[in-house]
Design a protein around this motif. Structure first.
Motif, PDB file in Angstrom:
ATOM      1  N   GLN A  39     -12.726  49.018 -52.416  1.00  0.00           N
ATOM      2  CA  GLN A  39     -13.983  49.760 -52.449  1.00  0.00           C
ATOM      3  C   GLN A  39     -14.843  49.346 -53.644  1.00  0.00           C
TER       4      GLN A  39
ATOM      5  N   CYS B 266     -22.830  55.640 -51.721  1.00  0.00           N
ATOM      6  CA  CYS B 266     -22.271  56.278 -50.530  1.00  0.00           C
ATOM      7  C   CYS B 266     -20.995  55.570 -50.090  1.00  0.00           C
ATOM      8  N   SER B 267     -20.073  56.347 -49.574  1.00  0.00           N
ATOM      9  CA  SER B 267     -18.874  55.770 -48.973  1.00  0.00           C
ATOM     10  C   SER B 267     -19.186  55.178 -47.599  1.00  0.00           C
ATOM     11  N   GLN B 268     -20.002  55.879 -46.800  1.00  0.00           N
ATOM     12  CA  GLN B 268     -20.428  55.373 -45.491  1.00  0.00           C
ATOM     13  C   GLN B 268     -21.945  55.152 -45.509  1.00  0.00           C
ATOM     14  N   ASP B 269     -22.686  56.245 -45.385  1.00  0.00           N
ATOM     15  CA  ASP B 269     -24.142  56.214 -45.473  1.00  0.00           C
ATOM     16  C   ASP B 269     -24.615  57.603 -45.857  1.00  0.00           C
TER      17      ASP B 269
ATOM     18  N   SER C 166     -23.862  60.432 -42.945  1.00  0.00           N
ATOM     19  CA  SER C 166     -22.441  60.709 -42.699  1.00  0.00           C
ATOM     20  C   SER C 166     -21.778  61.352 -43.903  1.00  0.00           C
ATOM     21  N   ASP C 167     -22.057  60.844 -45.099  1.00  0.00           N
ATOM     22  CA  ASP C 167     -21.425  61.404 -46.295  1.00  0.00           C
ATOM     23  C   ASP C 167     -21.783  62.873 -46.487  1.00  0.00           C
TER      24      ASP C 167
END
Length: 473
Positions: free
Chosen positions: A220, A420-423, A426-427
């Motif tokens: 990550q 963000c982890s996804q977007d 979604s987060d």
């Protein structure tokens, strides 16, 4: 000063600016007309001409645009070299902290900054007498022997800082937080101007602002360092307290700016300076200083048994007074914190707004309101208030707000770029579902599953109705 290594790569078409050229009317065939709509959270890109005659007045200081949140991507002008690692004060975080720092130093060859208090952690030291500690601490100290040995091998390679003493502006390229939401709030407090990109790992209790997990942190972090990440720009509030003595001092100085001050005015000015210097030592704030908050600024009645009586002004215009326990002025990020507990709506962090929420108002009709991000709120104690109030900023720097003082709040130009982890979408909704259990209830069964039960109940009801008619007859 904006951070020089951070750039938001926008993939939209050029937006319409307020200083653009005069529009030219064109006739387009219906089948050839293409209406492009950006994937904006708020609205399509605004058009500035309204009908054949109306349009927005030109203003060189204004560029009217709405950015597509999906276009907020992180990229680096050059590879980041310095990283600040912030951890919460918990022994359970020591192992992932040492593991991350070791990987950043040895594998990524980065300069790692840590808080000086980390080096004073007794679980990471072996230069003190254990026999003076409790039996429980000696047991825990022995369990962290391996972690301590790995950290001591890295200790000389770390750069330390102390909050309140060292200025980190333009020294840090990248921030990694290990803990809960409080670690992100602390990182925001450290940078009162431009903030480097923040990557927050969930090692706390709630974790609403920490979308990353520590299991595969290597992949990550590498992905972020290579510039493959979405950003959420979390707006902050710029807050400043204007003391009554400061305004009086300014008026006295203006009165005697052209000529020598009269003896009476000079005595008043000396009195104001002495009293203000004494007050500033206690409050640790003056009218020339401002503080940026990520969640909220709270005005409350403190230990007083009386209601708070607070006047609210919007861009200099009186709006209303709050009679209750206090007032919360929060960002969209803070709308899911104290404001949500006080009954406010939850706002996506990309929405440019300021949320004003009363705390237990003594009124049945006082609802929370949302105002535009560009306005300035002025909050002061009502002249007929029975008591003063207390004000705190993200839960810190508690101060007293006296009669005649005012608190000015507006949106800062320095947001917190949260990775963000996804977007963005979604987060945020994942955090609502996992952290707050938003809209969680048992699913209603479909009609097919209840058809037999419904028909039997209907037959029984018809039989009872027939018997009732016979009884009435």
């Amino acid at each position: 000063m904006q951070h020089q290594k951070l750039k938001l790569a926008a993939t939209l078409q050029p937006q319409v600016a307020a200083e653009s050229a005069e529009p030219v009317a064109q006739v387009v065939a219906p089948d050839a007309r293409v209406l492009r709509r950006t994937r904006s959270l708020n609205a399509p890109s605004p058009f500035q001409q309204f009908g054949p005659c109306g349009r927005i007045m030109k203003n060189s200081a204004m560029v009217m645009q709405i950015q597509d949140p999906a276009s907020q991507r992180l990229t680096w002008y050059k590879p980041p070299l310095t990283v600040l690692v912030i951890k919460k004060k918990d022994s359970k975080v020591l192992f992932p902290f040492v593991q991350l720092v070791e990987w950043l130093v040895q594998e990524k060859h980065m300069v790692v900054w840590v808080e000086s208090a980390v080096l004073e952690d007794k679980l990471l030291r072996d230069d003190f007498k254990l026999d003076q500690e409790s039996a429980r601490f000696r047991q825990v100290h022995g369990e962290y022997a391996g972690v301590r040995e790995r950290f001591l091998a890295l200790r000389e390679k770390l750069v330390t800082f102390k909050d309140g003493r060292d200025d980190l502006t333009d020294r840090i390229d990248f921030i990694v937080c290990l803990g809960g939401d409080g670690t992100l709030l602390y990182a925001s407090q450290l940078f009162q101007q431009s903030v480097p990109p923040v990557m927050a790992f969930y090692l706390g209790s709630l974790g609403f602002l920490t979308p990353f997990q520590c299991e595969n942190f290597q992949d990550q972090v590498t992905n972020v360092l290579e510039g493959h990440a979405a950003l959420t720009l979390r707006s902050r509030l710029r807050c400043s307290i204007h003391r009554k003595g400061e305004r009086r001092k300014e008026s006295l100085q203006a009165a005697g700016s052209s000529n020598l001050l009269k003896p009476s005015l000079q005595r008043q000015l000396n009195y104001v300076e002495v009293n203000h210097s004494a007050g500033s030592n206690n409050n640790n704030c003056n009218a020339n200083n401002s503080i940026l908050v990520l969640n909220e600024v709270v005005i409350n009645r403190g230990p007083s048994p009386y209601l708070s009586n607070i006047d609210i002004f919007l861009d200099g215009k009186y709006i209303t007074s709050v009679q209750g326990d206090g007032l919360i002025v929060s960002t969209p990020t803070g709308s899911t914190a104290y404001a949500a507990a006080a009954g406010a709506s939850m706002i996506h962090p990309s929405v440019p707004a300021i949320l004003v929420t009363p705390i237990c108002p003594h009124s049945l009709s006082f609802r929370p309101i949302v105002v535009p991000a560009g306005v300035e709120l002025k909050i002061s104690i009502s002249p007929d208030s029975r008591n003063t109030s207390r004000v705190s900023f993200d839960g810190r720097n508690d101060q007293e707000l006296n009669h005649g003082d005012s608190l000015r709040v507006t949106t800062s130009i320095y947001p917190v770029p949260s990775i963000c982890s996804q977007d963005q979408i979604s987060d945020w909704f994942d955090s609502l579902a996992e952290g707050l259990h938003w809209n969680v209830r048992k699913r209603q069964k479909c009609l097919d599953e209840l058809s037999d039960l419904t028909s039997s109940v209907s037959d029984d009801t018809l039989d009872e109705f027939d018997n009732l008619k016979i009884y009435d007859a």
